[in-house]
Design a protein around this motif. Structure first.
Motif, PDB file in Angstrom:
ATOM      1  N   PHE A 270       0.841  -1.183   0.000  1.00 31.59           N
ATOM      2  CA  PHE A 270       0.000   0.000   0.000  1.00 31.59           C
ATOM      3  C   PHE A 270       0.882   1.240   0.000  1.00 31.59           C
ATOM      4  O   PHE A 270       1.759   1.379   0.858  1.00 31.59           O
ATOM      5  N   GLY A 271       0.646   2.158  -0.950  1.00 30.12           N
ATOM      6  CA  GLY A 271       1.366   3.428  -0.943  1.00 30.12           C
ATOM      7  C   GLY A 271       0.901   4.316   0.189  1.00 30.12           C
ATOM      8  O   GLY A 271       0.024   3.951   0.982  1.00 30.12           O
ATOM      9  N   MET A 272       1.475   5.506   0.272  1.00 32.35           N
ATOM     10  CA  MET A 272       1.105   6.442   1.327  1.00 32.35           C
ATOM     11  C   MET A 272      -0.402   6.735   1.294  1.00 32.35           C
ATOM     12  O   MET A 272      -0.955   7.068   0.255  1.00 32.35           O
ATOM     13  N   HIS A 273      -1.048   6.573   2.457  1.00 27.74           N
ATOM     14  CA  HIS A 273      -2.478   6.827   2.557  1.00 27.74           C
ATOM     15  C   HIS A 273      -2.786   7.313   3.972  1.00 27.74           C
ATOM     16  O   HIS A 273      -2.037   7.034   4.908  1.00 27.74           O
ATOM     17  N   PRO A 274      -3.904   8.039   4.155  1.00 24.46           N
ATOM     18  CA  PRO A 274      -4.170   8.675   5.449  1.00 24.46           C
ATOM     19  C   PRO A 274      -5.040   7.839   6.387  1.00 24.46           C
ATOM     20  O   PRO A 274      -5.820   6.987   5.946  1.00 24.46           O
ATOM     21  N   HIS A 275      -4.887   8.108   7.684  1.00 20.61           N
ATOM     22  CA  HIS A 275      -5.792   7.603   8.722  1.00 20.61           C
ATOM     23  C   HIS A 275      -5.944   8.699   9.770  1.00 20.61           C
ATOM     24  O   HIS A 275      -5.027   9.507   9.979  1.00 20.61           O
TER      25      HIS A 275
ATOM     26  N   ASP B 243       6.111   6.311   7.647  1.00 24.58           N
ATOM     27  CA  ASP B 243       4.976   7.187   7.945  1.00 24.58           C
ATOM     28  C   ASP B 243       5.385   8.641   8.036  1.00 24.58           C
ATOM     29  O   ASP B 243       6.572   8.986   7.997  1.00 24.58           O
TER      30      ASP B 243
ATOM     31  N   TYR C 132      -0.098   9.823   7.704  1.00 25.37           N
ATOM     32  CA  TYR C 132       0.027   9.099   6.453  1.00 25.37           C
ATOM     33  C   TYR C 132       1.033   7.979   6.672  1.00 25.37           C
ATOM     34  O   TYR C 132       2.030   8.167   7.391  1.00 25.37           O
ATOM     35  N   HIS C 133       0.761   6.821   6.077  1.00 24.89           N
ATOM     36  CA  HIS C 133       1.764   5.760   6.161  1.00 24.89           C
ATOM     37  C   HIS C 133       1.675   4.854   4.937  1.00 24.89           C
ATOM     38  O   HIS C 133       0.689   4.863   4.202  1.00 24.89           O
ATOM     39  N   SER C 134       2.756   4.107   4.703  1.00 26.64           N
ATOM     40  CA  SER C 134       2.807   3.120   3.624  1.00 26.64           C
ATOM     41  C   SER C 134       3.234   1.789   4.211  1.00 26.64           C
ATOM     42  O   SER C 134       3.926   1.736   5.230  1.00 26.64           O
TER      43      SER C 134
END
Length: 238
Positions: free
Chosen positions: A55-60, A78, A101-103
């Protein structure tokens, strides 16, 4: 005592080629009105990722995220500046809080990565994001409960989480029994059989089956085979 039986074969399933994912609760394209959450437990994804993908960089935000590798190596980066990898025996905890954000990717090209990723609703919203990872001795969970995660600020030995929740693993030998005492009267336990077969509070469960247990003080496990079980002890209302 109240129980909910979750059969492994009733989980949501999506095979994206690089990712083969099973969803215990409604997630992405899988929606089941009877499987939105168990108390504060919102997501339990059982993911297999092929070599070199992820998974590429994405937000939580405002979610407690616990990742438990079952085999292979997970590479992580992250927005807090954390970079590294975790493998079987290690656990990662992120409090997303105000936002991160993390990958995540399979560190290896030549073998698959298998992991459990679990989301828990937080006790407090909009806290400062935090990250932790720790290695645990697999031997220390042989026929006894090993605490992986416990509430922030508690005296328990687990990694801190922003919720009154505890995660425990146990590897029970065939025909062994163990009793787990639920931490709070307002909590329930989601018992997830990673491998093997066991009877839990009178219900026989196989590989990847689960049992939601509430309105009782204990979880009684009788192993029918060598068995690995994850217990997620969470508030039933939050």
């Amino acid at each position: 005592m109240k129980t909910i039986y979750y059969k492994a074969t009733d989980r949501g399933h999506a095979n994206h080629g690089w990712l083969d994912a099973y969803h215990s609760f409604s997630f992405a394209g899988f929606h089941d009105a009877t499987k939105v959450h168990f108390g504060a437990l919102r997501v339990l994804n059982d993911d297999k990722i092929i070599g070199g993908r992820g998974f590429g960089m994405h937000p939580h935000d405002n979610m407690e995220i616990v990742t438990i590798p079952l085999s292979g190596d997970l590479e992580h980066a992250d927005s807090m500046g954390n970079v590294g990898a975790i493998s079987r025996g290690e656990v990662q905890v992120m409090s997303a809080g105000t936002g991160i954000y993390h990958s995540e990717r399979n560190k290896n090209i030549d073998k698959a990565l298998q992991l459990l990723q679990i989301w828990v609703f937080p006790k407090l919203r909009d806290i400062e994001p935090r990250y932790d990872q720790r290695a645990f001795s697999i031997e220390d969970r042989k026929n006894q409960f090993q605490t992986l995660v416990s509430p922030l600020g508690s005296d328990d030995s687990g990694m801190g989480i922003n919720q009154d929740a505890w995660f425990s693993l146990i590897n029970l030998d065939q025909d062994k029994e163990a009793t787990y005492n639920i931490k709070l009267n307002t909590n329930g336990v989601y018992a997830f059989v990673i491998e093997g077969e066991a009877e839990i509070n009178g219900q026989t469960l196989g590989r990847r089956d689960a049992l939601g247990i509430s309105e009782t003080n204990e979880v009684i496990i009788k192993a029918k085979t060598d068995t690995e079980i994850l217990l997620i002890d969470v508030p039933m209302s939050f």
